[in-house]
Write a protein that holds these residues in place. Structure first.
Motif, PDB file in Angstrom:
ATOM      1  N   GLY A 129     -14.385  18.099  67.284  1.00 31.25           N
ATOM      2  CA  GLY A 129     -13.725  19.257  66.694  1.00 31.25           C
ATOM      3  C   GLY A 129     -14.284  19.670  65.352  1.00 31.25           C
ATOM      4  O   GLY A 129     -13.735  20.557  64.694  1.00 31.25           O
ATOM      5  N   GLY A 130     -15.392  19.039  64.941  1.00 27.57           N
ATOM      6  CA  GLY A 130     -15.987  19.371  63.649  1.00 27.57           C
ATOM      7  C   GLY A 130     -16.845  20.626  63.703  1.00 27.57           C
ATOM      8  O   GLY A 130     -16.911  21.317  64.728  1.00 27.57           O
ATOM      9  N   ASP A 131     -17.503  20.915  62.594  1.00 33.44           N
ATOM     10  CA  ASP A 131     -18.345  22.099  62.454  1.00 33.44           C
ATOM     11  C   ASP A 131     -19.559  21.972  63.373  1.00 33.44           C
ATOM     12  O   ASP A 131     -20.406  21.092  63.186  1.00 33.44           O
ATOM     13  CB  ASP A 131     -18.792  22.241  60.998  1.00 33.44           C
ATOM     14  CG  ASP A 131     -19.562  23.533  60.742  1.00 33.44           C
ATOM     15  OD1 ASP A 131     -19.885  24.257  61.710  1.00 33.44           O
ATOM     16  OD2 ASP A 131     -19.829  23.823  59.562  1.00 33.44           O
ATOM     17  N   SER A 148     -14.932  18.765  75.134  1.00 34.63           N
ATOM     18  CA  SER A 148     -13.839  18.091  74.441  1.00 34.63           C
ATOM     19  C   SER A 148     -13.122  17.214  75.469  1.00 34.63           C
ATOM     20  O   SER A 148     -13.271  17.418  76.686  1.00 34.63           O
ATOM     21  CB  SER A 148     -12.859  19.108  73.862  1.00 34.63           C
ATOM     22  OG  SER A 148     -12.196  19.804  74.915  1.00 34.63           O
ATOM     23  N   PRO A 149     -12.302  16.250  75.026  1.00 31.55           N
ATOM     24  CA  PRO A 149     -11.509  15.489  75.999  1.00 31.55           C
ATOM     25  C   PRO A 149     -10.632  16.395  76.855  1.00 31.55           C
ATOM     26  O   PRO A 149     -10.469  16.166  78.057  1.00 31.55           O
ATOM     27  CB  PRO A 149     -10.674  14.568  75.105  1.00 31.55           C
ATOM     28  CG  PRO A 149     -11.465  14.414  73.851  1.00 31.55           C
ATOM     29  CD  PRO A 149     -12.131  15.744  73.651  1.00 31.55           C
ATOM     30  N   GLN A 150     -10.100  17.448  76.242  1.00 27.29           N
ATOM     31  CA  GLN A 150      -9.201  18.346  76.971  1.00 27.29           C
ATOM     32  C   GLN A 150      -9.942  19.123  78.061  1.00 27.29           C
ATOM     33  O   GLN A 150      -9.413  19.327  79.155  1.00 27.29           O
ATOM     34  CB  GLN A 150      -8.525  19.308  75.995  1.00 27.29           C
ATOM     35  CG  GLN A 150      -7.579  18.649  75.008  1.00 27.29           C
ATOM     36  CD  GLN A 150      -8.291  17.939  73.857  1.00 27.29           C
ATOM     37  OE1 GLN A 150      -9.489  18.163  73.618  1.00 27.29           O
ATOM     38  NE2 GLN A 150      -7.554  17.090  73.149  1.00 27.29           N
ATOM     39  N   SER A 151     -11.165  19.563  77.768  1.00 28.33           N
ATOM     40  CA  SER A 151     -11.905  20.330  78.773  1.00 28.33           C
ATOM     41  C   SER A 151     -12.287  19.452  79.962  1.00 28.33           C
ATOM     42  O   SER A 151     -12.232  19.893  81.114  1.00 28.33           O
ATOM     43  CB  SER A 151     -13.154  20.965  78.152  1.00 28.33           C
ATOM     44  OG  SER A 151     -14.075  19.990  77.708  1.00 28.33           O
ATOM     45  N   LEU A 152     -12.658  18.189  79.704  1.00 36.17           N
ATOM     46  CA  LEU A 152     -12.984  17.295  80.812  1.00 36.17           C
ATOM     47  C   LEU A 152     -11.743  16.935  81.617  1.00 36.17           C
ATOM     48  O   LEU A 152     -11.814  16.798  82.844  1.00 36.17           O
ATOM     49  CB  LEU A 152     -13.668  16.040  80.276  1.00 36.17           C
ATOM     50  CG  LEU A 152     -15.132  16.248  79.861  1.00 36.17           C
ATOM     51  CD1 LEU A 152     -15.644  15.055  79.077  1.00 36.17           C
ATOM     52  CD2 LEU A 152     -16.009  16.498  81.077  1.00 36.17           C
ATOM     53  N   ARG A 153     -10.605  16.808  80.948  1.00 33.43           N
ATOM     54  CA  ARG A 153      -9.372  16.535  81.690  1.00 33.43           C
ATOM     55  C   ARG A 153      -9.018  17.732  82.583  1.00 33.43           C
ATOM     56  O   ARG A 153      -8.557  17.559  83.716  1.00 33.43           O
ATOM     57  CB  ARG A 153      -8.229  16.216  80.724  1.00 33.43           C
ATOM     58  CG  ARG A 153      -6.959  15.752  81.440  1.00 33.43           C
ATOM     59  CD  ARG A 153      -5.971  15.155  80.471  1.00 33.43           C
ATOM     60  NE  ARG A 153      -6.518  14.031  79.748  1.00 33.43           N
ATOM     61  CZ  ARG A 153      -6.655  12.802  80.266  1.00 33.43           C
ATOM     62  NH1 ARG A 153      -6.310  12.571  81.507  1.00 33.43           N
ATOM     63  NH2 ARG A 153      -7.157  11.838  79.542  1.00 33.43           N
ATOM     64  N   MET A 154      -9.236  18.941  82.089  1.00 30.79           N
ATOM     65  CA  MET A 154      -8.972  20.135  82.884  1.00 30.79           C
ATOM     66  C   MET A 154      -9.863  20.156  84.123  1.00 30.79           C
ATOM     67  O   MET A 154      -9.398  20.475  85.232  1.00 30.79           O
ATOM     68  CB  MET A 154      -9.209  21.391  82.043  1.00 30.79           C
ATOM     69  CG  MET A 154      -8.930  22.690  82.780  1.00 30.79           C
ATOM     70  SD  MET A 154      -9.048  24.136  81.700  1.00 30.79           S
ATOM     71  CE  MET A 154     -10.789  24.069  81.244  1.00 30.79           C
TER      72      MET A 154
END
Length: 212
Positions: A129-131, A148-154
């Motif tokens: 989530g950094g720059d 991101s972890p969220q995109s892979l979980r999706m």
């Protein structure tokens, strides 16, 4: 081997005498499943020769190579563009998914190659989530997807898979993760049991320090 020397190399890659990261990913998966007659597919191996080291793992009966184009002939080749004629107990995709140009389609090709009770183990960096302007990983050649972890979980949920993340030790960067997919809840319980006893996921050892 066809055009083997033209493939990209990496310090993590296995050689005839040295086990690389893909070997340790496969060893982890074999230990998690803990059963006989396992077959392994190495997806997008590049120049790594870890498939030959994997053949010697206890319980492993066969190791094949999969990709969207055949450039090697040292193992059975599985064309990822074609509907799978069979599925594998273990699928290893080390430093592959960040090269996916169409993640939905490419993950579909990857995930359809594993047995329902098997595991897919991917190795990739996960964004913190950094720059992004200060993140070198996205500027490596041909890196076209960053997760991101969220995109892979999706993605996992869309294809009906469970998902886990584990940090490998050895020479891997701090944001490197093994991303573990399985359709089987029982298999994911085995993942939890394994890491209940193991602190870090296995990876290639740190290189020896140079003498001053």
């Amino acid at each position: 081997m066809k055009d083997f020397k033209s493939l990209p190399g990496a310090t993590r890659a296995g050689t005839p005498t040295k086990k690389g990261r893909e070997f340790y990913m496969a060893q982890m998966a074999v230990d998690i499943l803990n059963k006989d007659k396992l077959d392994i597919l190495v997806y997008g191996p590049g120049r790594s020769l870890d498939n030959h080291h994997m053949e010697k793992l206890p319980g492993v009966t066969q190791v094949a190579i999969g990709d969207i184009m055949q450039v090697r002939d040292d193992a059975e080749f599985i064309d990822a563009n074609e509907p799978p004629k069979r599925r594998f107990s273990v699928v290893i995709a080390c430093e592959v998914i960040e090269h996916f140009r169409d993640p939905w389609s490419d993950f579909d090709k990857l995930l359809r190659l594993v047995d329902r009770d098997g595991v897919v183990v991917c190795g990739t960096n996960i964004t913190d989530g950094g720059d992004l302007n200060e993140d070198r990983y996205i500027y490596f050649p041909d890196h076209t997807a960053y997760y991101s972890p969220q995109s892979l979980r999706m993605i996992a949920e869309a294809f009906g898979y469970h998902l886990d993340f584990r940090y490998p030790g050895g020479a891997t960067p701090r944001r490197k993760r093994y991303v573990i997919f399985s359709k089987s809840r029982h298999t994911m319980e085995k993942v939890a049991d394994y890491f209940g006893a193991v602190h870090l996921a296995p990876a290639e050892p740190l290189p020896p320090k140079k003498k001053k």
